[in-house]
Design an enzyme around this catalytic site. Structure first.
Site, PDB file in Angstrom:
ATOM      1  N   ASP A  13      41.082  38.831  47.047  1.00  0.00           N
ATOM      2  CA  ASP A  13      39.617  39.203  46.498  1.00  0.00           C
ATOM      3  C   ASP A  13      39.032  38.391  45.723  1.00  0.00           C
ATOM      4  O   ASP A  13      38.281  38.883  44.677  1.00  0.00           O
ATOM      5  CB  ASP A  13      39.626  40.442  46.033  1.00  0.00           C
ATOM      6  CG  ASP A  13      40.378  41.613  46.907  1.00  0.00           C
ATOM      7  OD1 ASP A  13      40.260  41.371  48.086  1.00  0.00           O
ATOM      8  OD2 ASP A  13      40.976  42.616  46.394  1.00  0.00           O
ATOM      9  N   LYS A  16      36.963  34.025  48.538  1.00  0.00           N
ATOM     10  CA  LYS A  16      37.388  33.053  49.640  1.00  0.00           C
ATOM     11  C   LYS A  16      36.308  33.124  50.485  1.00  0.00           C
ATOM     12  O   LYS A  16      35.903  31.933  50.933  1.00  0.00           O
ATOM     13  CB  LYS A  16      38.820  33.184  49.985  1.00  0.00           C
ATOM     14  CG  LYS A  16      39.816  33.164  48.911  1.00  0.00           C
ATOM     15  CD  LYS A  16      41.066  33.450  49.352  1.00  0.00           C
ATOM     16  CE  LYS A  16      41.572  34.978  49.834  1.00  0.00           C
ATOM     17  NZ  LYS A  16      41.866  35.987  48.840  1.00  0.00           N
ATOM     18  N   GLY A  40      40.296  40.839  53.617  1.00  0.00           N
ATOM     19  CA  GLY A  40      38.876  41.290  53.849  1.00  0.00           C
ATOM     20  C   GLY A  40      38.136  40.366  53.055  1.00  0.00           C
ATOM     21  O   GLY A  40      38.037  40.241  52.054  1.00  0.00           O
ATOM     22  N   HIS A  41      37.343  39.665  54.001  1.00  0.00           N
ATOM     23  CA  HIS A  41      36.802  38.322  53.640  1.00  0.00           C
ATOM     24  C   HIS A  41      35.314  38.720  53.925  1.00  0.00           C
ATOM     25  O   HIS A  41      34.827  38.948  54.922  1.00  0.00           O
ATOM     26  CB  HIS A  41      37.161  37.150  54.222  1.00  0.00           C
ATOM     27  CG  HIS A  41      38.498  36.688  53.749  1.00  0.00           C
ATOM     28  ND1 HIS A  41      39.053  35.714  54.281  1.00  0.00           N
ATOM     29  CD2 HIS A  41      39.247  37.372  52.833  1.00  0.00           C
ATOM     30  CE1 HIS A  41      40.310  35.626  53.670  1.00  0.00           C
ATOM     31  NE2 HIS A  41      40.546  36.794  52.880  1.00  0.00           N
ATOM     32  N   GLN A 223      44.800  36.700  50.908  1.00  0.00           N
ATOM     33  CA  GLN A 223      45.579  37.298  49.839  1.00  0.00           C
ATOM     34  C   GLN A 223      45.634  36.029  48.619  1.00  0.00           C
ATOM     35  O   GLN A 223      44.541  35.166  48.538  1.00  0.00           O
ATOM     36  CB  GLN A 223      47.075  37.430  50.220  1.00  0.00           C
ATOM     37  CG  GLN A 223      46.975  38.803  51.112  1.00  0.00           C
ATOM     38  CD  GLN A 223      46.779  38.381  52.396  1.00  0.00           C
ATOM     39  OE1 GLN A 223      47.624  37.584  53.055  1.00  0.00           O
ATOM     40  NE2 GLN A 223      45.958  39.228  53.074  1.00  0.00           N
ATOM     41  N   ARG A 304      39.327  48.635  42.864  1.00  0.00           N
ATOM     42  CA  ARG A 304      40.128  47.609  42.338  1.00  0.00           C
ATOM     43  C   ARG A 304      40.520  47.826  41.168  1.00  0.00           C
ATOM     44  O   ARG A 304      39.556  48.177  40.225  1.00  0.00           O
ATOM     45  CB  ARG A 304      39.614  46.174  42.717  1.00  0.00           C
ATOM     46  CG  ARG A 304      39.429  46.015  44.292  1.00  0.00           C
ATOM     47  CD  ARG A 304      38.889  44.480  44.162  1.00  0.00           C
ATOM     48  NE  ARG A 304      38.452  44.328  45.705  1.00  0.00           N
ATOM     49  CZ  ARG A 304      37.642  43.911  46.065  1.00  0.00           C
ATOM     50  NH1 ARG A 304      36.610  43.181  45.507  1.00  0.00           N
ATOM     51  NH2 ARG A 304      37.393  43.556  47.367  1.00  0.00           N
ATOM     52  N   LEU A 331      31.188  34.865  37.983  1.00  0.00           N
ATOM     53  CA  LEU A 331      30.847  34.441  36.592  1.00  0.00           C
ATOM     54  C   LEU A 331      29.706  35.571  36.003  1.00  0.00           C
ATOM     55  O   LEU A 331      29.596  36.160  34.823  1.00  0.00           O
ATOM     56  CB  LEU A 331      30.441  33.082  36.118  1.00  0.00           C
ATOM     57  CG  LEU A 331      29.961  32.902  34.803  1.00  0.00           C
ATOM     58  CD1 LEU A 331      31.616  33.183  33.868  1.00  0.00           C
ATOM     59  CD2 LEU A 331      29.558  31.335  34.557  1.00  0.00           C
TER      60      LEU A 331
HETATM   61  P1  IMO Z   1      42.113  39.268  50.628  1.00  0.00           P
HETATM   62  O1  IMO Z   1      42.344  38.072  51.751  1.00  0.00           O
HETATM   63  C1  IMO Z   1      43.986  41.859  47.733  1.00  0.00           C
HETATM   64  C2  IMO Z   1      47.652  43.880  48.578  1.00  0.00           C
HETATM   65  C3  IMO Z   1      47.912  45.206  48.891  1.00  0.00           C
HETATM   66  C4  IMO Z   1      49.186  45.482  48.516  1.00  0.00           C
HETATM   67  C5  IMO Z   1      50.009  44.364  48.749  1.00  0.00           C
HETATM   68  C6  IMO Z   1      50.925  44.270  49.892  1.00  0.00           C
HETATM   69  O2  IMO Z   1      40.969  40.094  50.775  1.00  0.00           O
HETATM   70  O3  IMO Z   1      42.361  38.474  49.256  1.00  0.00           O
HETATM   71  P2  IMO Z   1      50.239  44.522  52.383  1.00  0.00           P
HETATM   72  O4  IMO Z   1      49.404  45.261  53.333  1.00  0.00           O
HETATM   73  O5  IMO Z   1      49.743  42.911  52.545  1.00  0.00           O
HETATM   74  O6  IMO Z   1      51.654  44.823  52.662  1.00  0.00           O
HETATM   75  O7  IMO Z   1      50.015  44.868  51.172  1.00  0.00           O
HETATM   76  O8  IMO Z   1      48.954  43.350  49.019  1.00  0.00           O
HETATM   77  N1  IMO Z   1      46.745  42.939  49.494  1.00  0.00           N
HETATM   78  C7  IMO Z   1      45.678  42.394  49.084  1.00  0.00           C
HETATM   79  N2  IMO Z   1      44.850  42.607  47.948  1.00  0.00           N
HETATM   80  N3  IMO Z   1      43.149  41.252  48.896  1.00  0.00           N
HETATM   81  C8  IMO Z   1      43.776  40.812  50.079  1.00  0.00           C
HETATM   82  O9  IMO Z   1      43.660  40.135  50.631  1.00  0.00           O
HETATM   83  C9  IMO Z   1      45.033  41.637  50.076  1.00  0.00           C
HETATM   84  N4  IMO Z   1      46.082  41.749  51.131  1.00  0.00           N
HETATM   85  C10 IMO Z   1      46.939  42.668  50.691  1.00  0.00           C
HETATM   86  O10 IMO Z   1      46.753  45.825  48.317  1.00  0.00           O
HETATM   87  O11 IMO Z   1      49.145  45.849  46.780  1.00  0.00           O
HETATM   88 MG    MG Z   2      40.441  41.551  50.021  1.00  0.00          MG
END
Ligand code: IMO
Ligand code: MG
Length: 434
Positions: A13, A16, A40-41, A223, A304, A331
């Site tokens: 998050d 990206k 989630g983009h 992630q 979050r 920022l």
């Molecule tokens: P983006 O691409 C934030 C977190 C989940 C959980 C852990 C494991 O938007 O940055 P999973 O379903 O992957 O087995 O969950 O990873 N998580 C994310 N947190 N942004 C994401 O993707 C995430 N994808 C998985 O909340 O803590």
């Molecule tokens: Mg996300």
């Protein structure tokens, strides 16, 4: 310099989606290399907002070839839904390329994700419940079903029957659930096969052809580094490798194919789900970050967890990813604070740690050592050049840059693409760069 990796340096998050959007003009191909629809983009294009989970953000631009690489796990129902939703908004998903080697998320993966979380109770990981972990587990156990299997109904049926025997034992004997019938899955998945077939291809060959032709290929991470299966806060991680090294295995290229590695870093820290988070702020400062940063998950809608910038984490990520630069996001969220804190180390049992501690217990119990600096207390959404930023904001960015050991080349001061300060803009030869 055609291969560019984009990676998250915190717990996901980081923004990206916005960075991909800003780079899109110069890109020819955008490749997802790991993860699945746990991502989630959010991408804002003009007056429209798109939330993508599985497809690479590159799909929004007609000049880009979007690729879902072998390292991704694909839930075909989500894939087709996302493609249909784009089509309904006038964006053709026709160009989408999907690796035949990518593994499929099956209905039992989703169910087992949910059931394991429930069984873990207080010890749960807080997954997105999309079946990601169970799908990667089956891949490693060599009982996974791949996209290419969809194209051979006989093989697909055989593999499914073998794996269902085990899954149904687990579902019925351990969890007291009903077994899943092979026929139901077969009908559903072979139906998807018809719709996916024209997109399924050898994506590795296509990525190499693009790189060889000197085209710009962006490897879009999902992630973040601290969610990496090997380098994150295990077991509170996802089941793939978001780090830059994951580009090699997940997209099928060697390290020399990657010329730039851009770390996307939030100006503070957030995390969704369970797990240690030293700078988490449960007081009014954290709440203000949630409010100003609209910190709710794009995938699950969960609020979050928020806290101050953790330089130990980002320095660790800078190393693990061999970052060449950092794109600092959000920022503007910090404009409301009188004083801004940065965690520069941890204290644990009388010792100070300036780098990422070797044992998880230390990280769990780490007490952040903070530096504090005055805030700028003025909105910065209109800033477009470095000189437009208030002195205190400049000092903050410079401090982060020094702590991370990597140049911060761009700074996001709002959700819109235009709300960005490009520090490279003035430097002539690099100005063509994004
Ligand atoms: P983006 O691409 C934030 C977190 C989940 C959980 C852990 C494991 O938007 O940055 P999973 O379903 O992957 O087995 O969950 O990873 N998580 C994310 N947190 N942004 C994401 O993707 C995430 N994808 C998985 O909340 O803590
Ligand atoms: Mg996300």
């Amino acid at each position: 310099m055609p291969g560019i990796a984009l990676v998250g340096t915190q717990w996901g998050d980081e923004g990206k989606g916005k960075v991909t959007h800003l780079m899109a003009d110069a890109m020819d191909m955008v490749v997802r290399y790991q993860g699945g629809n746990n991502a989630g983009h959010t991408v804002i294009v003009g007056s429209e907002t798109f939330k993508l989970h599985l497809l690479p953000a590159g799909i929004l631009y007609p000049h880009i070839t979007p690729v879902v690489g072998p390292g991704v796990v694909i839930d075909p129902s989500v894939l087709l839904e996302e493609m249909d939703a784009l089509q309904a908004r006038g964006i053709s998903p026709e160009r989408l390329r999907i690796s035949g080697n990518a593994h499929l998320i099956m209905p039992y993966h989703r169910e087992l994700d949910m059931l394991t979380e429930r069984r873990l109770g207080k010890m749960k990981l807080g997954t997105t419940r999309r079946g990601i972990g169970p799908a990667y587990a089956d891949k490693a156990a060599r009982i996974g079903i791949r996209v290419q299997d969809l194209l051979d109904p006989k093989i697909f049926t055989e593999k499914l029957e073998v794996v269902l025997r085990e899954k149904n034992l687990i579902l019925t004997k351990i969890y007291g659930r009903l077994p899943i019938a092979a026929d139901t899955i077969l009908e559903e998945y072979l139906g998807y096969a018809d719709r996916m077939e024209s997109h399924i291809t050898d994506t590795v060959a296509e990525v190499h052809a693009a790189l060889d032709a000197g085209r710009n290929v962006l490897f879009e991470g999902a992630q973040g580094t601290l969610l990496d299966l090997d380098y994150g806060t295990y077991p509170f991680v996802t089941s793939s490798n978001p780090v830059a090294g994951g580009v090699c295995t997940g997209a099928g290229v060697g390290p020399r194919a990657i010329d730039r590695i851009i770390g996307v870093t939030k100006a503070y820290t957030t995390r969704v789900g369970e797990g240690p988070f030293p700078t988490e702020d449960l007081g009014p400062d954290g709440e203000l970050m949630v409010d100003r940063g609209a910190e709710y998950g794009a995938t699950t809608g969960r609020k979050r967890r928020c806290g101050w910038f953790d330089a130990v984490v980002v320095r660790y990520a800078a190393r693990l990813n061999s970052l060449t630069e950092i794109f600092l996001t959000k920022l503007d969220v910090l404009s409301a604070f009188d004083a801004i804190r940065v965690c520069v180390g941890y204290e644990y049992e009388g010792r100070t740690y300036e780098s990422f501690p070797p044992h998880q217990t230390i990280f769990h119990k780490a007490v952040p050592v903070y530096e504090e600096a005055p805030g700028w207390r003025t909105e910065i959404g209109e800033a477009r050049t470095w000189a437009d930023l208030p002195k205190a904001a400049q000092s903050y960015v410079e401090r982060l840059e020094k702590l991370a050991g990597v140049p911060i080349t761009q700074i996001s001061v709002g959700a819109e693409a235009t709300e960005t300060v490009n520090r490279l803009a003035a430097a002539a030869p690099r100005s063509a760069r994004v």
